[in-house]
Design a protein around this motif. Structure first.
Motif, PDB file in Angstrom:
ATOM      1  N   TYR A  21      -1.550  -2.321  11.111  1.00  0.00           N
ATOM      2  CA  TYR A  21      -2.954  -1.933  11.041  1.00  0.00           C
ATOM      3  C   TYR A  21      -3.240  -1.357   9.664  1.00  0.00           C
ATOM      4  O   TYR A  21      -2.332  -1.012   8.916  1.00  0.00           O
ATOM      5  CB  TYR A  21      -3.291  -0.897  12.124  1.00  0.00           C
ATOM      6  CG  TYR A  21      -2.509   0.377  11.970  1.00  0.00           C
ATOM      7  CD1 TYR A  21      -3.010   1.433  11.220  1.00  0.00           C
ATOM      8  CD2 TYR A  21      -1.246   0.520  12.541  1.00  0.00           C
ATOM      9  CE1 TYR A  21      -2.274   2.596  11.048  1.00  0.00           C
ATOM     10  CE2 TYR A  21      -0.518   1.674  12.383  1.00  0.00           C
ATOM     11  CZ  TYR A  21      -1.032   2.712  11.643  1.00  0.00           C
ATOM     12  OH  TYR A  21      -0.304   3.847  11.462  1.00  0.00           O
ATOM     13  N   LYS A  22      -4.522  -1.278   9.354  1.00  0.00           N
ATOM     14  CA  LYS A  22      -4.935  -0.648   8.100  1.00  0.00           C
ATOM     15  C   LYS A  22      -6.255   0.049   8.345  1.00  0.00           C
ATOM     16  O   LYS A  22      -7.143  -0.503   9.000  1.00  0.00           O
ATOM     17  CB  LYS A  22      -5.096  -1.691   6.990  1.00  0.00           C
ATOM     18  CG  LYS A  22      -5.464  -1.065   5.659  1.00  0.00           C
ATOM     19  CD  LYS A  22      -5.530  -2.087   4.551  1.00  0.00           C
ATOM     20  CE  LYS A  22      -5.719  -1.403   3.233  1.00  0.00           C
ATOM     21  NZ  LYS A  22      -7.023  -1.508   2.688  1.00  0.00           N
ATOM     22  N   LEU A  35      -3.301  -7.676   6.382  1.00  0.00           N
ATOM     23  CA  LEU A  35      -2.454  -6.897   7.277  1.00  0.00           C
ATOM     24  C   LEU A  35      -1.007  -7.312   7.061  1.00  0.00           C
ATOM     25  O   LEU A  35      -0.415  -8.023   7.867  1.00  0.00           O
ATOM     26  CB  LEU A  35      -2.867  -7.118   8.735  1.00  0.00           C
ATOM     27  CG  LEU A  35      -4.255  -6.609   9.094  1.00  0.00           C
ATOM     28  CD1 LEU A  35      -4.602  -6.975  10.528  1.00  0.00           C
ATOM     29  CD2 LEU A  35      -4.349  -5.106   8.887  1.00  0.00           C
TER      30      LEU A  35
END
Length: 116
Positions: A21-22, A35
């Motif tokens: 995730y970011k 990602l």
């Protein structure tokens, strides 16, 4: 506070797979976010005496990926079998298991990595 716990507490897994995730910034388009990186704790074993310093841990972290920080507990106590660093890693690249370092006197040693 919950978001900070999620970001710093990872990496996370879901159904036996790594959850990548970011955090999206205010003006970022979610469709364009790559990602391919995670922040992960790495344990470093078999470091020769005298090699545990912030500078050396940064160099080791940059060898593995991109050094973020070292665990503050690394420099407390004398009976440690390993030290920990936080590293940003590209999930596409293979994991590095160990690294050769040169000791005083010209001898080489291996330090080994375990990923949390």
């Amino acid at each position: 506070m919950d978001l900070q716990k999620v970001v710093e507490g990872g990496p996370w897994s879901f159904e036996q797979g790594m959850l990548v995730y970011k955090q999206i910034l205010e003006n970022e388009d979610p469709k364009e976010v790559m990602l391919n990186e995670i922040d992960i704790w790495v344990q470093i074993y078999d470091i020769p005496k005298g090699f545990v310093s912030e500078t050396i841990l940064q160099s080791v972290g940059n060898y593995i990926g991109e050094f973020i920080k070292s665990d503050p507990a690394n420099f407390n106590g004398t009976w440690k079998t390993y030290v920990r660093i936080r590293v940003k890693m590209n999930v596409i690249k293979p994991l590095k298991r160990r690294m050769r370092i040169k000791r005083e006197g010209g001898n080489w040693s291996w330090i080994n990595f375990k990923y949390e």
